[in-house]
Design a protein around this motif. Structure first.
Motif, short mmCIF file in Angstrom:
data_model
loop_
_atom_site.label_atom_id
_atom_site.label_comp_id
_atom_site.label_asym_id
_atom_site.label_seq_id
_atom_site.Cartn_x
_atom_site.Cartn_y
_atom_site.Cartn_z
N GLU A 70 -8.38 -21.74 -15.28
CA GLU A 70 -8.56 -21.81 -13.83
C GLU A 70 -8.30 -20.44 -13.24
OE1 GLU A 70 -7.16 -26.45 -13.34
OE2 GLU A 70 -5.84 -24.89 -12.59
N PHE A 71 -9.00 -20.16 -12.14
CA PHE A 71 -8.85 -18.86 -11.50
C PHE A 71 -9.36 -18.93 -10.07
CE2 PHE A 71 -13.07 -18.98 -13.29
CZ PHE A 71 -13.88 -18.29 -12.40
N ARG B 70 -12.76 -23.62 -12.35
CA ARG B 70 -12.30 -23.92 -13.71
C ARG B 70 -13.46 -23.64 -14.64
NH1 ARG B 70 -10.93 -29.20 -13.30
NH2 ARG B 70 -8.83 -28.63 -12.62
N CYS B 71 -13.17 -22.96 -15.73
CA CYS B 71 -14.17 -22.73 -16.77
C CYS B 71 -13.87 -23.65 -17.94
CB CYS B 71 -14.13 -21.27 -17.24
SG CYS B 71 -15.38 -20.91 -18.49
N TYR B 72 -14.91 -24.34 -18.41
CA TYR B 72 -14.85 -25.17 -19.59
C TYR B 72 -15.69 -24.48 -20.66
CZ TYR B 72 -13.70 -29.02 -16.37
OH TYR B 72 -13.12 -29.82 -15.43
N ILE C 199 -13.17 -26.12 -8.14
CA ILE C 199 -12.09 -27.10 -8.15
C ILE C 199 -11.84 -27.54 -6.72
CG2 ILE C 199 -9.69 -27.59 -8.74
CD1 ILE C 199 -9.81 -25.22 -10.70
N GLY C 200 -12.03 -28.82 -6.47
CA GLY C 200 -11.80 -29.37 -5.14
C GLY C 200 -12.97 -29.09 -4.20
N PRO C 201 -12.92 -29.75 -3.03
CA PRO C 201 -13.97 -29.54 -2.04
C PRO C 201 -14.07 -28.06 -1.66
CG PRO C 201 -12.54 -31.36 -1.40
CD PRO C 201 -11.90 -30.69 -2.58
N ARG D 268 -6.17 -28.96 -9.11
CA ARG D 268 -5.91 -27.97 -10.16
C ARG D 268 -5.00 -28.58 -11.22
NH1 ARG D 268 -2.87 -23.56 -7.73
NH2 ARG D 268 -2.75 -22.82 -9.85
N TRP D 269 -5.19 -28.17 -12.46
CA TRP D 269 -4.34 -28.61 -13.56
C TRP D 269 -3.19 -27.65 -13.79
CZ3 TRP D 269 -8.73 -29.11 -17.71
CH2 TRP D 269 -9.58 -30.17 -17.37
N PHE D 270 -3.48 -26.35 -13.76
CA PHE D 270 -2.53 -25.34 -14.21
C PHE D 270 -1.84 -24.67 -13.02
CE2 PHE D 270 -5.96 -24.92 -17.65
CZ PHE D 270 -5.44 -25.97 -18.38
N THR D 271 -1.15 -25.46 -12.24
CA THR D 271 -0.46 -24.95 -11.06
C THR D 271 0.75 -24.11 -11.48
OG1 THR D 271 0.81 -26.99 -10.91
CG2 THR D 271 -1.20 -26.86 -9.58
#
Length: 156
Positions: free
Chosen positions: A90-91, A102-104, A129-131, A138-141
């Motif tokens: 995430e960035f 987020r990059c997958y 990520i998000g509206p 976010r996952w990686f807060t």
């Protein structure tokens, strides 16, 4: 990272992946580049380049654009001198109004006998990520260990 050498076992491949994750999360381009041979071949999405100087330049530009970068890598498969990795990061995109993304993706790594990577092929896709990229969900807060975040198909 080069102290873990092929041929890989499940245990050493797993350790190689998590060591790479930890080093990449430092965002220290020169330190990351030490894991690759001086003639390492890279493909990142639609970019192809070779060598340490190119790797460092790419990473410096990457982390200038990708602010608040947090990465997770997981072992996907391995062979004697190959490792395949699934990753998520995430960035905040500095070129897109600091929207959260987020990059997958997947990476294919090939190593030389010293444990340095001689080829790295990466395919990845970015999603907001998000509206409107506000980061909701976010996952990686901050403060979260990226290894503790449960990742399953429900999160995609």
């Amino acid at each position: 990272m080069a102290d873990i050498k092929p041929p890989f076992t499940e245990e050493t491949a797993q350790k190689k992946v998590k060591t790479a994750q930890d080093v990449w999360n430092t965002k220290e381009s020169a330190r990351v580049a030490q894991a690759y041979t001086p003639t390492c071949i890279w493909r990142v999405r639609d970019s192809f380049f070779t060598g340490t100087e190119s790797i460092v330049a790419f990473l410096e530009a990457k982390w200038k654009r990708e602010q608040s970068y947090r990465l997770r890598k997981e072992l996907f498969a391995f062979g004697d001198d190959h490792i395949a990795v699934q990753f998520w990061y995430e960035f905040q995109d500095a070129q897109d109004g600091m929207r959260w993304k987020r990059c997958y993706g997947l990476e294919d790594w090939t190593f030389d006998e010293t444990g340095k990577m001689r080829k790295r092929m990466m395919s990845g896709n970015d999603v907001m990520i998000g509206p409107e990229g506000n980061g909701e969900g976010r996952w990686f807060t901050n403060g979260v260990n990226v290894n503790d975040v449960p990742i399953s198909e429900q999160h995609w």
